[in-house]
Enzyme design. Structure first.
Site, mmCIF file in Angstrom:
data_model
loop_
_atom_site.group_PDB
_atom_site.id
_atom_site.type_symbol
_atom_site.label_atom_id
_atom_site.label_comp_id
_atom_site.label_asym_id
_atom_site.label_seq_id
_atom_site.Cartn_x
_atom_site.Cartn_y
_atom_site.Cartn_z
ATOM 1 C CG HIS A 127 35.254 46.288 37.659
ATOM 2 N ND1 HIS A 127 35.581 45.319 36.737
ATOM 3 C CD2 HIS A 127 34.233 45.766 38.392
ATOM 4 C CE1 HIS A 127 34.821 44.260 36.909
ATOM 5 N NE2 HIS A 127 33.983 44.501 37.910
ATOM 6 C CE LYS A 166 30.672 36.696 39.250
ATOM 7 N NZ LYS A 166 31.218 38.069 39.154
ATOM 8 N NE ARG A 181 26.990 45.254 37.121
ATOM 9 C CZ ARG A 181 27.366 44.056 36.722
ATOM 10 N NH1 ARG A 181 28.112 43.932 35.643
ATOM 11 N NH2 ARG A 181 27.011 42.968 37.382
ATOM 12 C CB SER A 197 33.623 40.399 34.128
ATOM 13 O OG SER A 197 34.123 41.529 34.793
HETATM 14 O O1 PNS Z 1 33.173 40.713 41.356
HETATM 15 P P1 PNS Z 1 32.342 39.726 42.134
HETATM 16 O O2 PNS Z 1 32.489 38.336 41.564
HETATM 17 O O3 PNS Z 1 30.910 40.134 42.274
HETATM 18 O O4 PNS Z 1 32.968 39.733 43.610
HETATM 19 C C1 PNS Z 1 32.434 38.913 44.630
HETATM 20 C C2 PNS Z 1 33.448 38.772 45.773
HETATM 21 C C3 PNS Z 1 34.741 38.158 45.266
HETATM 22 C C4 PNS Z 1 33.724 40.125 46.377
HETATM 23 C C5 PNS Z 1 32.774 37.852 46.819
HETATM 24 O O5 PNS Z 1 32.488 36.591 46.254
HETATM 25 C C6 PNS Z 1 33.669 37.684 48.046
HETATM 26 O O6 PNS Z 1 33.646 38.526 48.924
HETATM 27 N N1 PNS Z 1 34.465 36.579 48.038
HETATM 28 C C7 PNS Z 1 35.370 36.275 49.108
HETATM 29 C C8 PNS Z 1 34.763 35.203 50.016
HETATM 30 C C9 PNS Z 1 33.838 35.828 51.076
HETATM 31 O O7 PNS Z 1 34.186 36.792 51.715
HETATM 32 N N2 PNS Z 1 32.650 35.180 51.232
HETATM 33 C C10 PNS Z 1 31.649 35.619 52.191
HETATM 34 C C11 PNS Z 1 30.592 36.501 51.507
HETATM 35 S S1 PNS Z 1 29.365 37.068 52.634
#
Ligand code: PNS
Length: 160
Positions: A17, A41, A91, A128
């Site tokens: 990150h 998650k 990644r 993570s």
């Molecule tokens: O580190 P991660 O878990 O891969 O991050 C994913 C994250 C938090 C960026 C994604 O789940 C997200 O954007 N969550 C906020 C909710 C949202 O915008 N949902 C619509 C996705 S198209």
């Protein structure tokens, strides 16, 4: 130079990150690291405030980076900070599959673009999930996380 947003769950924030943040600073200038919830998650090991504190300490040497927690959608967070685009780290091809669908969905509903930054190859294996798993069993993850995160993980698992 512009402001970009780098959303993620960062539970916890690791060296992969940090590499993406450093690249985004070089490419764009101002970076907002957005601590968010990933509905795919389980609820986090650390609270959003704890994650913000760990990331803030990890990016202390990067004055154009700020760290903030947001609830709701990444596109709304992007609009709130007037980000010109969303930055995501890649990644592996598996990351690309997931990120591509999110990028197209976010663009379709809001018009905001997503730019992918490839994580440094030497750091691309870090996840993570495995950091959580290893540190929960008392393992040493200090080679995969910033020192500020390593200290918090050690203290956290001593308590539990
Ligand atoms: O580190 P991660 O878990 O891969 O991050 C994913 C994250 C938090 C960026 C994604 O789940 C997200 O954007 N969550 C906020 C909710 C949202 O915008 N949902 C619509 C996705 S198209």
């Amino acid at each position: 130079m512009s402001t970009v947003i780098y959303p993620g769950s960062f539970d916890p924030f690791h060296l992969g990150h940090l590499d993406v943040v450093e690249q985004a600073v070089q490419l764009f200038g101002d970076v907002v690291v957005a601590v968010m919830h990933n509905p795919q998650k389980p609820s986090g090991q650390f609270t959003a405030d704890e994650r913000v504190d760990m990331i803030t300490a990890s990016v202390a040497k990067l004055p154009s980076v700020r760290v903030q927690a947001f609830s709701g959608l990444a596109i709304d967070a992007a609009e709130a900070v007037k980000a010109s685009c969303i930055v995501k780290g890649l990644r592996t091809p598996a990351d690309f599959e997931v990120e591509q669908q999110m990028a197209h969905t976010n663009y379709t509903v809001s018009g905001i673009r997503t730019v992918y930054v490839p994580c440094a190859p030497a750091l691309g294996f870090i996840s993570s999930r495995f950091i959580r798993e290893i540190s929960a069993h008392g393992g040493d993850v200090s080679s995969m996380v910033p020192s500020a995160v390593s200290k918090v993980l050690q203290a956290h698992h001593k308590r539990s």
